[in-house]
Design a protein around this motif. Structure first.
Motif, mmCIF file in Angstrom:
data_model
loop_
_atom_site.group_PDB
_atom_site.id
_atom_site.type_symbol
_atom_site.label_atom_id
_atom_site.label_comp_id
_atom_site.label_asym_id
_atom_site.label_seq_id
_atom_site.Cartn_x
_atom_site.Cartn_y
_atom_site.Cartn_z
ATOM 1 N N LEU A 22 8.409 7.228 0.399
ATOM 2 C CA LEU A 22 7.728 8.219 1.432
ATOM 3 C C LEU A 22 8.068 7.653 2.647
ATOM 4 C CD1 LEU A 22 6.206 9.117 -1.290
ATOM 5 C CD2 LEU A 22 4.230 9.189 -0.150
ATOM 6 N N SER A 23 8.726 8.454 3.607
ATOM 7 C CA SER A 23 8.912 7.716 4.849
ATOM 8 C C SER A 23 8.510 8.514 6.064
ATOM 9 C CB SER A 23 10.670 7.637 4.999
ATOM 10 O OG SER A 23 11.004 8.825 5.217
ATOM 11 N N ILE A 27 7.863 3.542 8.726
ATOM 12 C CA ILE A 27 7.427 3.108 7.572
ATOM 13 C C ILE A 27 7.945 3.790 6.143
ATOM 14 C CG2 ILE A 27 5.348 2.870 6.141
ATOM 15 C CD1 ILE A 27 3.794 2.616 8.903
ATOM 16 N N GLU A 28 8.419 3.050 5.281
ATOM 17 C CA GLU A 28 8.703 3.602 3.964
ATOM 18 C C GLU A 28 7.855 2.875 2.814
ATOM 19 O OE1 GLU A 28 13.410 4.190 4.767
ATOM 20 O OE2 GLU A 28 12.875 2.849 3.412
ATOM 21 N N LEU A 29 7.022 3.966 2.251
ATOM 22 C CA LEU A 29 6.245 3.658 1.390
ATOM 23 C C LEU A 29 6.639 3.749 -0.304
ATOM 24 C CD1 LEU A 29 2.512 4.845 2.322
ATOM 25 C CD2 LEU A 29 3.563 2.406 2.737
ATOM 26 N N LEU A 30 6.529 2.752 -0.991
ATOM 27 C CA LEU A 30 7.277 3.069 -2.386
ATOM 28 C C LEU A 30 5.907 3.260 -3.195
ATOM 29 C CD1 LEU A 30 9.820 0.093 -2.555
ATOM 30 C CD2 LEU A 30 9.984 2.519 -1.462
ATOM 31 N N ILE A 31 6.009 4.558 -4.098
ATOM 32 C CA ILE A 31 4.809 4.938 -4.990
ATOM 33 C C ILE A 31 5.476 5.269 -6.081
ATOM 34 C CG2 ILE A 31 3.180 6.790 -5.219
ATOM 35 C CD1 ILE A 31 2.526 6.606 -2.385
ATOM 36 N N PRO A 32 5.173 4.765 -7.286
ATOM 37 C CA PRO A 32 5.573 5.429 -8.578
ATOM 38 C C PRO A 32 5.531 6.847 -8.568
ATOM 39 C CG PRO A 32 3.620 3.923 -9.113
ATOM 40 C CD PRO A 32 3.768 4.012 -7.546
ATOM 41 N N LEU A 100 1.462 13.561 4.678
ATOM 42 C CA LEU A 100 2.321 14.299 5.376
ATOM 43 C C LEU A 100 3.596 12.848 5.688
ATOM 44 C CD1 LEU A 100 0.715 16.324 8.393
ATOM 45 C CD2 LEU A 100 2.133 17.092 6.245
ATOM 46 N N CYS A 101 4.629 13.661 5.371
ATOM 47 C CA CYS A 101 5.928 12.457 5.436
ATOM 48 C C CYS A 101 6.897 13.182 6.253
ATOM 49 C CB CYS A 101 6.429 12.180 4.167
ATOM 50 S SG CYS A 101 5.046 11.315 3.053
ATOM 51 N N HIS A 102 7.917 12.326 6.454
ATOM 52 C CA HIS A 102 9.036 12.784 7.128
ATOM 53 C C HIS A 102 9.889 13.252 6.065
ATOM 54 C CE1 HIS A 102 12.786 13.296 9.683
ATOM 55 N NE2 HIS A 102 13.354 12.260 8.788
ATOM 56 N N GLU A 103 10.084 12.299 4.996
ATOM 57 C CA GLU A 103 10.993 12.670 3.822
ATOM 58 C C GLU A 103 10.550 11.821 2.507
ATOM 59 O OE1 GLU A 103 15.867 12.481 3.759
ATOM 60 O OE2 GLU A 103 14.859 10.643 4.204
#
Lengths: 160, 154
Positions: A22-23, A27-32, A100-103
């Protein structure tokens, strides 16, 4: 699976982790991936601010899920940044919510070594469970900010 | 020449124009000039950045910020990579932001001195202190304490 990992557990080299990236902002979050309920367009966002700190709601099969928006330092904001095009609904034990995310990009990572948050950094406020290194699209080594829907929900609850 | 007359080798780390601290000779692993910092959201101000070094995730400590409790400038500067022992007796790496590259010094037992009031906070992270040839009181920091949760986040 990342959801079952223990701290500092090195997964076998061929063991795959199915992750959603999730970017937003820088920031880029990594989620399962198994914690992602759906990915909606920003146009699904209904205006419904209220006292819960959410910026709006999305309608999922008749249920209104609160939608939250993070700043580039992961504070909860009540305005809509220009770079947010997608709304990610996530599932956790106490209910669902959306971000809400960019991508949102699905990736498969192998042989991951998930590291605990360094002790000197761990002030109990960081919305991350682990850090990891992974290969970016251009083959460069990137730092992964790992989290879970449950953990994010607790973080948001504390913030609002 | 025995150790006492020659002194014990240590590294002097210049945190800013006014504050120096010392670490043991073998605790300094590497120096990174103008590293690329990656900020961790909601991390404490004194340790908000990570650098990637030799495939390691290295938390970077700004001890000036910890000391003052203020936000400090983000000038790239120099990072000293230090090694310390983790809770499971494993070796871990940490970074310390510096103003200038470290300088090697020799410290003799007779240089040991009393803490001054203004340096009281350093006691939490230090083994001892000594008086430099310039008359400055220099804390000898315990790297394991610097990078542990309980000490630094008090």
């Amino acid at each position: 699976m990342i959801g079952e990992m223990t701290s500092n557990r090195l997964l076998a080299p061929d063991e795959a982790c199915y992750i959603s990236k999730l970017s937003f902002s820088d920031i880029e979050l990594l989620i399962p991936q198994n914690e992602i309920l759906s990915i909606e367009s920003i146009y699904e966002l209904e205006d419904d601010t209220g006292k819960g700190g959410h910026i709006g709601v999305i309608n999922k099969q008749g249920v209104k899920l609160p939608v939250y928006c993070f700043s580039d330092s992961m504070d909860i904001v009540d305005y809509l940044p220009e770079d947010r095009f997608q709304c990610v609904a996530v599932r956790h034990n106490q209910g669902d919510f959306a971000l809400l995310c960019h991508e949102v990009v699905n990736i498969v990572l192998k042989g991951m070594d998930f590291k605990d948050i360094p002790g000197c950094m761990d002030n109990g406020l960081i919305p991350l469970t682990h850090l990891c290194l992974y290969q970016g699209d251009a083959g460069q080594t990137k730092l992964g900010l790992v989290t879970h829907a449950d953990f994010l929900y607790k973080y948001i609850s504390r913030k609002i | 020449m025995d150790t006492e007359s020659a002194g014990v080798a240590a590294w002097l780390l210049q945190l800013d124009r006014l504050v120096n601290v010392a670490i043991g000779q073998f605790e300094l692993t590497h120096i990174v000039d103008q590293p690329e910092y990656i900020s961790i959201p909601q991390a404490p101000e004194h340790c908000k950045d990570i650098i990637l070094w030799n495939d390691n995730i290295v938390p970077v400590m700004n001890l000036t910020s910890w000391m003052s409790g203020d936000k400090q400038s983000d000038a790239p500067g120099v990072v000293a990579i230090v090694v310390y022992t983790g809770a499971q007796n494993n070796y871990l790496y940490g970074g310390i932001k510096l103003n200038n590259p470290p300088v090697q010094v020799k410290v003799k037992n007779i240089q040991q001195c009393q803490w001054t009031k203004s340096l009281d906070k350093w006691k939490i992270l230090s083994i001892s202190c000594f008086k430099s040839q310039e008359g400055e009181v220099v804390p000898i920091i315990d790297i394991t304490k610097v990078f542990s949760q309980k000490s630094i986040n008090k």
